[in-house]
Design a protein around this motif. Structure first.
Motif, short mmCIF file in Angstrom:
data_model
loop_
_atom_site.label_atom_id
_atom_site.label_comp_id
_atom_site.label_asym_id
_atom_site.label_seq_id
_atom_site.Cartn_x
_atom_site.Cartn_y
_atom_site.Cartn_z
N TYR A 6 0.85 -1.20 0.00
CA TYR A 6 0.00 0.00 0.00
C TYR A 6 0.89 1.25 0.00
O TYR A 6 1.79 1.39 0.83
N GLU A 7 0.63 2.16 -0.96
CA GLU A 7 1.43 3.38 -1.07
C GLU A 7 0.66 4.64 -0.70
O GLU A 7 1.25 5.67 -0.40
N GLY A 8 -0.65 4.57 -0.71
CA GLY A 8 -1.50 5.71 -0.42
C GLY A 8 -2.86 5.47 -1.04
O GLY A 8 -3.09 4.44 -1.69
N PRO A 9 -3.82 6.39 -0.84
CA PRO A 9 -5.15 6.18 -1.37
C PRO A 9 -5.16 5.82 -2.85
O PRO A 9 -4.60 6.52 -3.68
N LYS A 10 -5.78 4.67 -3.14
CA LYS A 10 -5.94 4.13 -4.49
C LYS A 10 -4.60 3.92 -5.19
O LYS A 10 -4.51 4.03 -6.41
N SER A 11 -3.59 3.58 -4.43
CA SER A 11 -2.27 3.32 -5.00
C SER A 11 -1.63 2.13 -4.29
O SER A 11 -1.29 2.22 -3.10
N VAL A 12 -1.51 1.03 -5.01
CA VAL A 12 -0.79 -0.15 -4.54
C VAL A 12 0.14 -0.61 -5.65
O VAL A 12 -0.11 -0.35 -6.83
N ALA A 53 1.55 3.96 4.73
CA ALA A 53 2.20 3.53 3.49
C ALA A 53 3.28 2.51 3.82
O ALA A 53 3.95 2.58 4.85
N GLY A 54 3.43 1.55 2.92
CA GLY A 54 4.45 0.52 3.09
C GLY A 54 3.92 -0.79 3.63
O GLY A 54 4.65 -1.79 3.67
N LYS A 55 2.65 -0.83 4.03
CA LYS A 55 2.07 -2.04 4.59
C LYS A 55 1.78 -3.04 3.47
O LYS A 55 1.25 -2.69 2.41
N ILE A 56 2.14 -4.30 3.69
CA ILE A 56 1.77 -5.38 2.78
C ILE A 56 0.35 -5.80 3.11
O ILE A 56 0.04 -6.14 4.26
N ALA A 114 -4.49 -8.96 13.16
CA ALA A 114 -4.78 -9.54 11.85
C ALA A 114 -3.62 -9.26 10.91
O ALA A 114 -2.80 -8.37 11.13
N TYR A 115 -3.57 -10.02 9.83
CA TYR A 115 -2.56 -9.83 8.80
C TYR A 115 -2.91 -8.64 7.91
O TYR A 115 -4.05 -8.53 7.44
N GLY A 116 -1.96 -7.76 7.68
CA GLY A 116 -2.11 -6.72 6.67
C GLY A 116 -3.29 -5.82 6.84
O GLY A 116 -3.92 -5.43 5.85
N PHE A 117 -3.60 -5.44 8.10
CA PHE A 117 -4.84 -4.70 8.33
C PHE A 117 -4.58 -3.52 9.25
O PHE A 117 -3.81 -3.61 10.21
N GLY A 126 -0.66 -11.25 3.44
CA GLY A 126 -0.29 -12.41 2.65
C GLY A 126 -0.44 -12.24 1.15
O GLY A 126 -0.35 -13.24 0.42
N GLN A 127 -0.69 -11.01 0.67
CA GLN A 127 -0.68 -10.81 -0.78
C GLN A 127 0.79 -10.68 -1.18
O GLN A 127 1.29 -9.62 -1.58
N ALA A 128 1.46 -11.81 -1.05
CA ALA A 128 2.91 -11.89 -1.17
C ALA A 128 3.28 -13.34 -1.43
O ALA A 128 2.43 -14.24 -1.34
#
Length: 379
Positions: A6-12, A53-56, A114-117, A126-128
């Protein structure tokens, strides 16, 4: 390893990041074979939480165990495992009582991890290609031998199938009763599907997207198009004016009407009308104590104007909160294993991890036919 960041709103974007690894003796490392995009991911994707930002991302995960910590007894290398989205320790007061979604250990100062939350601890999603799983003997559900053949069914055990089941449980549903589900997204469809499996006499799903209403019919429910007429009145008309015995809220704080106007209270207030006196409502749609994109100061602070007088006067009950996945996933896995449930009917797309950014855009835009997206990092 590659992961969706996650990089920011509507940006991954898919990036190369340091490999996940075993950090404690009670960890295992899982090679992710299937990870799903959840509607809850979209809240974060849209900037409607305080996610950094930076969260998987990614909390609906399954895969193959490739490494085990020295303190792991039960889980073995090569096991196919489903991972509940909520992480539990297994030994705190809440976990001992079955409230694993509200573990007191894994995220100090807050009940639940939780994971990635957002707000659920430091755990990567786990989107990895790889995922570290803490307290693995407790958190890993080792799947039956048909896990590879039925992967798209078993992947629903990490969240949406148990969460849909949990909605009917919170609502107190019993065989022979009628159930109305607000929201035809993946969780709502799974709530309707769960109600059918549990022996409901009538099941209604309220939504307005044709593809979702079609899935509701496939789940065994009667579709209610809320853009055509007042949905509560439609339910009353089809229950001889009595109302449904039970209701499930599977939309959450970004509910909006057919004209696109957001109203976080809309589904709850309609359910108060659609459910009979002394009936009960289970709320699993996401509501947060803070929403940076809320329409006013109350919504931004997690305060919503519900018609409490209506529900009090009708003597209705309300159950709230995320699913304690471990309360359900083993039994639901057996339904899949024995051919009694096949929740993969909701899947619309199976994509590679590299295609995830486009999948997020299309799913967030609610494009026709984008009902449930699976990512396959190991493909």
């Amino acid at each position: 390893m590659k992961a969706l960041v996650y990089e920011g709103p509507k940006s991954v974007s898919v990036k190369n990041v340091p490999d996940a690894m075993v950090e404690k003796p009670t960890d295992v490392l899982v090679r992710i074979t299937t990870t799903n995009i959840c509607g809850s991911d979209l809240h974060m994707y849209e900037g409607r939480t305080g996610l950094e930002a930076g969260k998987i991302l990614g909390h609906e995960n399954m895969g193959e165990v490739v490494e085990v910590g020295s303190g792991v007894d039960r889980v073995k290398v090569g096991d196919q495992v489903s991972l509940p989205f909520n992480i539990g320790c297994g030994f705190c007061e809440n976990c001992e009582r079955g409230n694993t979604g509200f573990c007191l250990t894994v995220n100090p100062g807050t009940a639940g991890g939780a994971y990635g939350f957002y707000g659920m601890g430091p755990y990567a999603g786990g989107q990895a290609e790889l995922l570290r799983v803490p307290y693995a003997d407790f958190n890993c559900l080792v799947l039956p031998e048909d896990a590879r053949d039925k992967q798209n069914d078993y992947t629903m055990l990490s969240d949406i199938f148990p969460t849909g089941w949990h909605a009917t449980e919170l609502a107190g549903m019993r065989p022979g009763e009628s159930v109305v589900v607000y929201g035809g997204g993946p969780v709502g469809i799974m709530a309707a599907y769960s109600a059918v499996i549990r022996g409901a006499s009538q099941v209604f799903v309220v939504d307005r997207h044709p593809d979702r209403l079609t899935l509701a019919e496939r789940a065994g429910a009667t579709p209610i198009d809320d853009s055509a007429d007042d949905p509560a009145q439609q339910v009353l008309d089809q229950t001889d004016g009595r109302g449904a015995d039970r209701g499930c809220e599977c939309v959450g704080y970004q509910a909006h009407d057919a004209q696109g106007n957001e109203d976080p209270s809309m589904t709850l207030n309609s359910l108060f009308q659609a459910v009979r006196p002394t009936g009960k409502i289970g709320v699993v749609g996401l509501f947060l104590p803070g929403d940076p994109g809320g329409k006013d100061s109350d919504a931004q602070s997690g305060r919503y104007p519900i018609n409490y007088g209506t529900t009090w006067f009708k003597g209705q009950g309300i159950g709230n909160g995320q699913a304690n996945v471990k309360n359900y996933n083993r039994q639901l896995a057996q339904l899949i294993h024995r051919g009694k449930a096949a929740p993969s009917f909701i899947v619309s797309h199976e994509l590679s991890l590299a295609e995830a950014p486009e999948a997020y855009r299309n799913f967030d835009d609610r494009l026709e036919g984008w009902t449930k997206v699976l990512l396959k990092p190991a493909a």
